[in-house]
Design a protein around this motif. Structure first.
Motif, PDB file in Angstrom:
ATOM      1  N   CYS A 124       0.842  -1.209   0.000  1.00 45.15           N
ATOM      2  CA  CYS A 124       0.000   0.000   0.000  1.00 45.15           C
ATOM      3  C   CYS A 124       0.874   1.255   0.000  1.00 45.15           C
ATOM      4  O   CYS A 124       1.681   1.457   0.902  1.00 45.15           O
ATOM      5  CB  CYS A 124      -0.929   0.024   1.203  1.00 45.15           C
ATOM      6  N   PRO A 125       0.720   2.124  -1.017  1.00 52.23           N
ATOM      7  CA  PRO A 125       1.617   3.277  -1.090  1.00 52.23           C
ATOM      8  C   PRO A 125       1.337   4.338  -0.031  1.00 52.23           C
ATOM      9  O   PRO A 125       2.196   5.158   0.256  1.00 52.23           O
ATOM     10  CB  PRO A 125       1.354   3.848  -2.488  1.00 52.23           C
ATOM     11  N   GLU A 184      -0.156   3.685   3.171  1.00 54.44           N
ATOM     12  CA  GLU A 184      -0.366   3.105   4.510  1.00 54.44           C
ATOM     13  C   GLU A 184      -1.827   3.185   4.928  1.00 54.44           C
ATOM     14  O   GLU A 184      -2.140   3.409   6.101  1.00 54.44           O
ATOM     15  CB  GLU A 184       0.521   3.793   5.548  1.00 54.44           C
ATOM     16  N   TRP A 225      -8.841   6.931   4.008  1.00 52.75           N
ATOM     17  CA  TRP A 225      -7.478   7.234   3.592  1.00 52.75           C
ATOM     18  C   TRP A 225      -7.115   6.544   2.282  1.00 52.75           C
ATOM     19  O   TRP A 225      -6.250   7.022   1.544  1.00 52.75           O
ATOM     20  CB  TRP A 225      -6.490   6.842   4.703  1.00 52.75           C
ATOM     21  N   ILE A 269      -6.666   5.349  -1.380  1.00 54.37           N
ATOM     22  CA  ILE A 269      -6.764   6.115  -2.626  1.00 54.37           C
ATOM     23  C   ILE A 269      -7.299   5.254  -3.776  1.00 54.37           C
ATOM     24  O   ILE A 269      -7.472   5.739  -4.885  1.00 54.37           O
ATOM     25  CB  ILE A 269      -5.410   6.732  -3.043  1.00 54.37           C
ATOM     26  N   GLY A 270      -7.530   3.970  -3.500  1.00 52.36           N
ATOM     27  CA  GLY A 270      -8.160   3.121  -4.510  1.00 52.36           C
ATOM     28  C   GLY A 270      -7.258   2.708  -5.653  1.00 52.36           C
ATOM     29  O   GLY A 270      -7.715   2.571  -6.783  1.00 52.36           O
ATOM     30  N   PHE A 284     -13.129  -4.292  -4.063  1.00 52.12           N
ATOM     31  CA  PHE A 284     -13.072  -2.872  -4.380  1.00 52.12           C
ATOM     32  C   PHE A 284     -14.479  -2.349  -4.624  1.00 52.12           C
ATOM     33  O   PHE A 284     -15.303  -3.030  -5.219  1.00 52.12           O
ATOM     34  CB  PHE A 284     -12.213  -2.668  -5.631  1.00 52.12           C
ATOM     35  N   PHE A 302     -16.299  -0.526  -6.836  1.00 58.43           N
ATOM     36  CA  PHE A 302     -16.205   0.059  -8.174  1.00 58.43           C
ATOM     37  C   PHE A 302     -17.179   1.218  -8.345  1.00 58.43           C
ATOM     38  O   PHE A 302     -17.002   2.061  -9.212  1.00 58.43           O
ATOM     39  CB  PHE A 302     -16.435  -1.016  -9.239  1.00 58.43           C
ATOM     40  N   ARG A 305     -17.618   4.992  -2.614  1.00 61.53           N
ATOM     41  CA  ARG A 305     -17.101   4.627  -3.936  1.00 61.53           C
ATOM     42  C   ARG A 305     -15.573   4.727  -3.959  1.00 61.53           C
ATOM     43  O   ARG A 305     -15.004   5.624  -3.357  1.00 61.53           O
ATOM     44  CB  ARG A 305     -17.707   5.604  -4.958  1.00 61.53           C
ATOM     45  N   GLY A 306     -14.961   3.776  -4.640  1.00 61.48           N
ATOM     46  CA  GLY A 306     -13.538   3.914  -4.933  1.00 61.48           C
ATOM     47  C   GLY A 306     -12.574   3.499  -3.841  1.00 61.48           C
ATOM     48  O   GLY A 306     -11.399   3.845  -3.922  1.00 61.48           O
ATOM     49  N   PHE A 343     -15.315   9.683 -13.081  1.00 59.18           N
ATOM     50  CA  PHE A 343     -15.054  10.371 -11.819  1.00 59.18           C
ATOM     51  C   PHE A 343     -16.319  10.411 -10.969  1.00 59.18           C
ATOM     52  O   PHE A 343     -16.260  10.255  -9.750  1.00 59.18           O
ATOM     53  CB  PHE A 343     -14.584  11.808 -12.127  1.00 59.18           C
ATOM     54  N   VAL A 344     -17.463  10.574 -11.620  1.00 56.41           N
ATOM     55  CA  VAL A 344     -18.723  10.666 -10.878  1.00 56.41           C
ATOM     56  C   VAL A 344     -19.205   9.282 -10.449  1.00 56.41           C
ATOM     57  O   VAL A 344     -19.577   9.076  -9.291  1.00 56.41           O
ATOM     58  CB  VAL A 344     -19.797  11.376 -11.737  1.00 56.41           C
ATOM     59  N   GLY A 386     -17.531   6.236 -10.697  1.00 56.11           N
ATOM     60  CA  GLY A 386     -16.546   5.283 -10.216  1.00 56.11           C
ATOM     61  C   GLY A 386     -16.025   4.389 -11.318  1.00 56.11           C
ATOM     62  O   GLY A 386     -16.436   4.484 -12.482  1.00 56.11           O
ATOM     63  N   ASP A 392      -6.571   5.633 -13.018  1.00 55.53           N
ATOM     64  CA  ASP A 392      -6.800   4.300 -12.469  1.00 55.53           C
ATOM     65  C   ASP A 392      -7.177   4.349 -10.986  1.00 55.53           C
ATOM     66  O   ASP A 392      -7.614   3.352 -10.421  1.00 55.53           O
ATOM     67  CB  ASP A 392      -5.538   3.444 -12.664  1.00 55.53           C
ATOM     68  N   LEU A 393      -6.994   5.492 -10.349  1.00 57.01           N
ATOM     69  CA  LEU A 393      -7.278   5.567  -8.917  1.00 57.01           C
ATOM     70  C   LEU A 393      -8.784   5.625  -8.662  1.00 57.01           C
ATOM     71  O   LEU A 393      -9.518   6.300  -9.373  1.00 57.01           O
ATOM     72  CB  LEU A 393      -6.639   6.818  -8.304  1.00 57.01           C
ATOM     73  N   GLY A 394      -9.199   4.930  -7.612  1.00 58.32           N
ATOM     74  CA  GLY A 394     -10.601   5.003  -7.214  1.00 58.32           C
ATOM     75  C   GLY A 394     -10.917   6.337  -6.560  1.00 58.32           C
ATOM     76  O   GLY A 394     -12.024   6.838  -6.641  1.00 58.32           O
ATOM     77  N   ARG A 395      -9.938   6.898  -5.857  1.00 55.22           N
ATOM     78  CA  ARG A 395     -10.138   8.177  -5.181  1.00 55.22           C
ATOM     79  C   ARG A 395      -9.047   9.159  -5.591  1.00 55.22           C
ATOM     80  O   ARG A 395      -8.150   9.461  -4.810  1.00 55.22           O
ATOM     81  CB  ARG A 395     -10.101   8.016  -3.654  1.00 55.22           C
ATOM     82  N   ASP A 453      -9.197  12.156  -5.723  1.00 57.60           N
ATOM     83  CA  ASP A 453      -9.262  13.346  -4.870  1.00 57.60           C
ATOM     84  C   ASP A 453      -8.367  13.204  -3.649  1.00 57.60           C
ATOM     85  O   ASP A 453      -8.080  14.182  -2.970  1.00 57.60           O
ATOM     86  CB  ASP A 453     -10.703  13.610  -4.442  1.00 57.60           C
ATOM     87  N   ARG A 454      -7.943  11.966  -3.368  1.00 61.42           N
ATOM     88  CA  ARG A 454      -7.093  11.778  -2.185  1.00 61.42           C
ATOM     89  C   ARG A 454      -5.636  11.573  -2.578  1.00 61.42           C
ATOM     90  O   ARG A 454      -4.847  11.063  -1.783  1.00 61.42           O
ATOM     91  CB  ARG A 454      -7.560  10.552  -1.409  1.00 61.42           C
ATOM     92  N   MET A 458      -3.158  13.338  -2.707  1.00 60.80           N
ATOM     93  CA  MET A 458      -2.105  13.953  -1.877  1.00 60.80           C
ATOM     94  C   MET A 458      -1.820  13.130  -0.619  1.00 60.80           C
ATOM     95  O   MET A 458      -0.824  13.379   0.052  1.00 60.80           O
ATOM     96  CB  MET A 458      -2.436  15.400  -1.534  1.00 60.80           C
ATOM     97  N   HIS A 459      -2.659  12.122  -0.327  1.00 59.46           N
ATOM     98  CA  HIS A 459      -2.338  11.250   0.817  1.00 59.46           C
ATOM     99  C   HIS A 459      -0.957  10.625   0.661  1.00 59.46           C
ATOM    100  O   HIS A 459      -0.319  10.268   1.639  1.00 59.46           O
ATOM    101  CB  HIS A 459      -3.387  10.154   0.945  1.00 59.46           C
ATOM    102  N   TRP A 503       1.472  12.641   2.519  1.00 58.22           N
ATOM    103  CA  TRP A 503       1.383  12.683   3.993  1.00 58.22           C
ATOM    104  C   TRP A 503       1.906  11.395   4.621  1.00 58.22           C
ATOM    105  O   TRP A 503       2.553  11.402   5.646  1.00 58.22           O
ATOM    106  CB  TRP A 503      -0.037  12.941   4.464  1.00 58.22           C
ATOM    107  N   ARG A 504       1.541  10.274   4.023  1.00 62.14           N
ATOM    108  CA  ARG A 504       2.042   9.005   4.561  1.00 62.14           C
ATOM    109  C   ARG A 504       2.621   8.199   3.405  1.00 62.14           C
ATOM    110  O   ARG A 504       1.924   7.425   2.752  1.00 62.14           O
ATOM    111  CB  ARG A 504       0.928   8.235   5.272  1.00 62.14           C
ATOM    112  N   PHE A 505       3.873   8.415   3.161  1.00 63.66           N
ATOM    113  CA  PHE A 505       4.539   7.835   2.002  1.00 63.66           C
ATOM    114  C   PHE A 505       5.169   6.511   2.447  1.00 63.66           C
ATOM    115  O   PHE A 505       6.122   6.523   3.220  1.00 63.66           O
ATOM    116  CB  PHE A 505       5.610   8.837   1.558  1.00 63.66           C
ATOM    117  N   ASN A 506       4.604   5.397   2.011  1.00 63.03           N
ATOM    118  CA  ASN A 506       5.073   4.094   2.495  1.00 63.03           C
ATOM    119  C   ASN A 506       6.377   3.703   1.807  1.00 63.03           C
ATOM    120  O   ASN A 506       6.462   2.695   1.103  1.00 63.03           O
ATOM    121  CB  ASN A 506       3.989   3.039   2.264  1.00 63.03           C
TER     122      ASN A 506
END
Lengths: 358, 412
Positions: A187-188, A190, A206, A208-209, A224, A226, A258-259, B44-45, B47, B116-119, B121-122, B124-125, B128-131
């Motif tokens: 998980c990139p 965490e 948290w 990001i999907g 997931f 979807f 979602r997502g 985006f709307v 999913g 490809d991301l589900g979110r 909008d997030r 920038m996470h 904040w927590r870069f694994n």
């Protein structure tokens, strides 16, 4: 501006390529810009259906689960409660349930008993508020041919009027809560981690999907969203028309969005308060055993000590906390006569097919 | 500083100027970009249900294109190495075109990961927590981000120097060039490790994936550049020698041969050993349990690569017509190999042995086309701006009019 005035980089002459601002050029530029903006607006038109509640500043600034102070967690829980009330018309018993000291959860499943009724699958869906449409289920039951533990040979979509079928045994698979979880490693952000009691959880706010964890899991335990989870609504009911389970925890069965990813968490809203997972409670044949591995008197610790247990795909080295065993005459309480003329071939002369335990 | 913004402003204006072919090309690309934007807005709307992906096949066209484009970006070094290590200085300016292509490709990669991301909008996470260093995806973020910055710096510096008619100072770019060469290998290796590191996916869990990635990238990338250089040569006054193309042809030939060899090694290991791990490979090449959606794709890809290799090894390839044919075959063949051949089959059968096939939706395809069009749009603009700068027809007003550079006289 015509090609003659402003050649593509192709001209050989030394004239400047930068266009001069003429009235005609300015007009064309303005028209082009207006047209471009209009076309972009048209292209973006689907965004008008967006759920604005999904993009509040409060959510945008929410911290990672592990960074939240108790005060901040309280606020977040209050926000989620309000959202659940508005969306699903029920006031949930929502809290953040912490792991218990000195507890490591483990699960044991008796393959000799499982009859493949899939009651666990649906009890899990009801308990953990999984999306009904599209369907999300944490448990997959495989119908396995006798004589093989190769899950590639399992039937995922068996559809019999009655179970069990005599020529098969049944293998339910869910998250194995590995001690060395590949999903957590990849998980990139965490957003998923292993709790002190061994349960791998997800902070749904948290994630990001990216679905890297889903690709990493050797047990296909992750699901997931979807799209936004869908629930049939019984409009006749003014309270809880979707029939959600109001007993919710932040890291487990609160409604997802979602997502984001989700998975089995050993029903931690129950198990961390001394109750058993829903899949275990519903099992009609008592094939499922659950408890604290660190307590030598727990049922699951005794099974590990006394039975011949095994884990699935041991070769991938993930150290599952989910164990399988057979403890009866193979494969279960069926009269031995049933095996004498099975479809897999005649019994060897003089060899009773009773397995080793007789 | 002010002068620099003036330079950017002039570049911006130049990118709107061109003959009707240029205008038409840009208009078509813009239209496709907008189609992609529209499709992505839907996704985006609602999913990722708008795509053909499922819990079983959880990565599809987006990640496939991402993987392919990482390779294309890495391939820029195949132009850089001859120039800076073997000192073939006649190719000096061509390096800039290669690196600009890398910039466009990396931007496309980032776009593909984001859609490809589900979110999204997030996103920038990740800051904040870069694994890091546990998750290979964070390595990829570092590798791709770094490569983008390196190439932006190198091209930007060289082009701006040319604009100001200054001689580039080696301290400001030579060290970066050498770092970029190593970095290019790393972006593709790290991207390969993204897949290779997954023990639960035997199809990917093979050490040969990273070398195969590099070999195929070093074939498809320069093939693409061979074609773009010819387009530049035909549509602009910019001189590109046949020797440059011949050098690239040699690179492509060797890379493609190595790629085919590694493919052979992989197939032997899978099929001769006949282990339980070969289910995905069998599915890919021959179909499995009645499912065979990918079979025609992979054989088309292999046929294309083989034909391209035969052409390249024959004297035929000295004719640009045949060389171009081989390049197109390679670009498409390797695209299929990366997408349909490398990403999708790893998910079929699922880790629990379930057979679920993947079929991209129209919406998903439109998003992909939109990103490709956006990348081509960017690259066209880069080239459009770079050509007059390098050939001295777009220079700073601040340059002293001393007559040393007759090409510049029109600018003052």
């Amino acid at each position: 501006m015509s090609a003659a005035n402003n050649p593509t980089g192709g001209g050989t002459g030394p004239e400047p390529v930068a266009p001069e601002v003429t009235r005609r050029g300015f007009l064309r530029g303005t028209l082009g810009a207006v047209g471009g903006v209009a076309a972009l607006a048209a292209a973006l038109s689907p965004l008008k259906d967006i759920d604005k509640e999904d993009y509040t500043l409060e959510k945008f600034l929410q911290k990672h689960y592990k960074e939240m102070t108790p005060e901040e967690m309280k606020k977040v829980l209050a926000r989620i409660r309000k959202e659940v009330e508005r969306e699903y018309k029920l006031s949930p018993h929502l809290r953040d349930v912490k792991p218990i000291d000195g507890v490591q959860f483990g699960y044991a499943l008796n393959l000799g008993r499982c009859i493949g009724c899939r009651k666990c699958v649906y009890a899990c869906v009801a308990e953990n508020n999984q999306s009904r449409s599209p369907q999300i289920q944490y448990i997959r039951v495989l119908e396995m041919p006798r004589g093989s533990v190769d899950i590639e040979r399992g039937n995922h979509h068996y559809d019999r009027p009655t179970v069990p079928d005599e020529d098969h045994y049944y293998m339910p698979i869910q998250c194995h809560q590995c001690a060395n979880p590949p999903c957590v490693k990849v998980c990139p952000v965490e957003a998923t981690w292993q709790e002190p009691d061994g349960v791998t959880v997800i902070d749904y706010d948290w994630c990001i999907g990216c679905r890297y964890c889903e690709a990493a899991c050797p047990y296909w335990a992750r699901r997931f969203n979807f799209t936004k989870p869908g629930f049939p609504r019984d409009e006749a009911k003014s309270e809880n028309p979707c029939g959600l389970n109001p007993d919710m925890a932040y890291l487990s069965n609160r409604p997802r969005m979602r997502g984001v990813m989700e998975k089995c968490h050993f029903c931690l809203q129950r198990s961390r308060e001394g109750r058993r997972p829903a899949c275990l409670e519903v099992c009609p044949v008592g094939a499922r055993k659950f408890g604290n591995l660190l307590d030598p008197d727990s049922e699951v610790a005794r099974i590990l000590a006394e039975k011949h247990v095994f884990v699935l795909k041991q070769e991938v080295g993930t150290l599952p906390r989910f164990f399988y065993y057979f403890d009866q005459e193979y494969p279960r309480d069926i009269p031995l006569s049933a095996f004498k003329t099975s479809a897999t071939g005649p019994a060897l002369p003089g060899t009773p097919m009773t397995g080793g335990e007789a | 500083m002010k002068e620099y913004f003036r330079f950017l402003g002039r570049c911006f204006r130049v990118s709107f100027v061109g003959d009707w072919r240029y205008q038409l090309w840009m208009l078509v690309l813009t239209f496709v970009v907008l189609l992609g934007v529209n499709a992505y807005a839907k996704q985006f709307v609602h999913g990722l249900i708008e795509t053909g992906m499922t819990d079983q096949v959880s990565w599809g066209l987006y990640i496939a294109n991402f993987t392919y484009l990482v390779g294309m970006a890495a391939a820029a070094v195949m132009l850089v190495i001859p120039v800076y290590i073997y000192r073939k200085h006649e190719l000096h300016d061509l390096v800039i075109f290669g690196e600009l292509f890398a910039v466009a490709a990396i931007i496309m990669c980032l776009a593909f990961v984001n859609v490809d991301l589900g979110r999204p909008d997030r996103f920038m996470h990740i800051f904040w927590r870069f694994n890091f260093p546990r998750s290979m995806l964070t390595w990829d973020v570092v590798a791709l981000g770094g490569y983008l910055l390196l190439n932006l710096h190198i091209c930007g510096y060289l082009i701006y120097c040319s604009y100001r008619k200054r001689k580039p100072h080696f301290v400001f770019y030579i060290p970066f060039v050498f770092v970029a060469i190593g970095w290019a290998v790393s972006i593709h290796t790290v991207t390969a490790f993204l897949y290779v590191g997954l023990g639960g996916r035997p199809f990917w869990n093979s050490a040969i994936i990273a070398p195969r990635f590099l070999a195929s990238a070093f074939a498809a990338g320069p093939a693409f550049i061979i074609i773009t250089l010819q387009i530049i040569r035909r549509t602009t006054a910019y001189r590109i020698t046949d020797e440059a193309l011949a050098l690239l042809r040699n690179i492509v030939t060797v890379a493609l041969a190595i790629n085919m060899f590694l493919l052979g090694c992989e197939l032997f290991t899978e099929f001769y050993t006949h282990s339980a791990h070969m289910a995905s490979t069998v599915y890919l090449f021959f179909g499995l349990r009645g499912y065979h959606a990918l079979v025609p794709w992979i054989w088309t890809s292999i046929a294309m690569n083989l034909v391209a290799m035969v052409i390249l090894f024959l004297p035929l390839a000295r004719s640009l017509k045949y060389l171009n044919l081989a390049c197109v075959l390679m670009i498409v063949g390797i695209w299929i190999e990366k997408g349909m051949g490398l990403i999708v089959p790893a998910f079929i059968p699922s880790p629990l042995g379930e057979m679920v096939e993947y079929k991209p939706t129209l919406n998903e395809i439109l998003v992909c086309l939109g990103i490709w069009a956006f990348g081509l749009l960017l690259y066209t603009i880069f080239v459009r701006v770079t050509v007059p700068v390098l050939s001295g027809r777009l220079v700073s007003d601040q340059v002293e009019t001393s007559g040393a550079h007759p090409a510049r006289s029109g600018a003052s």
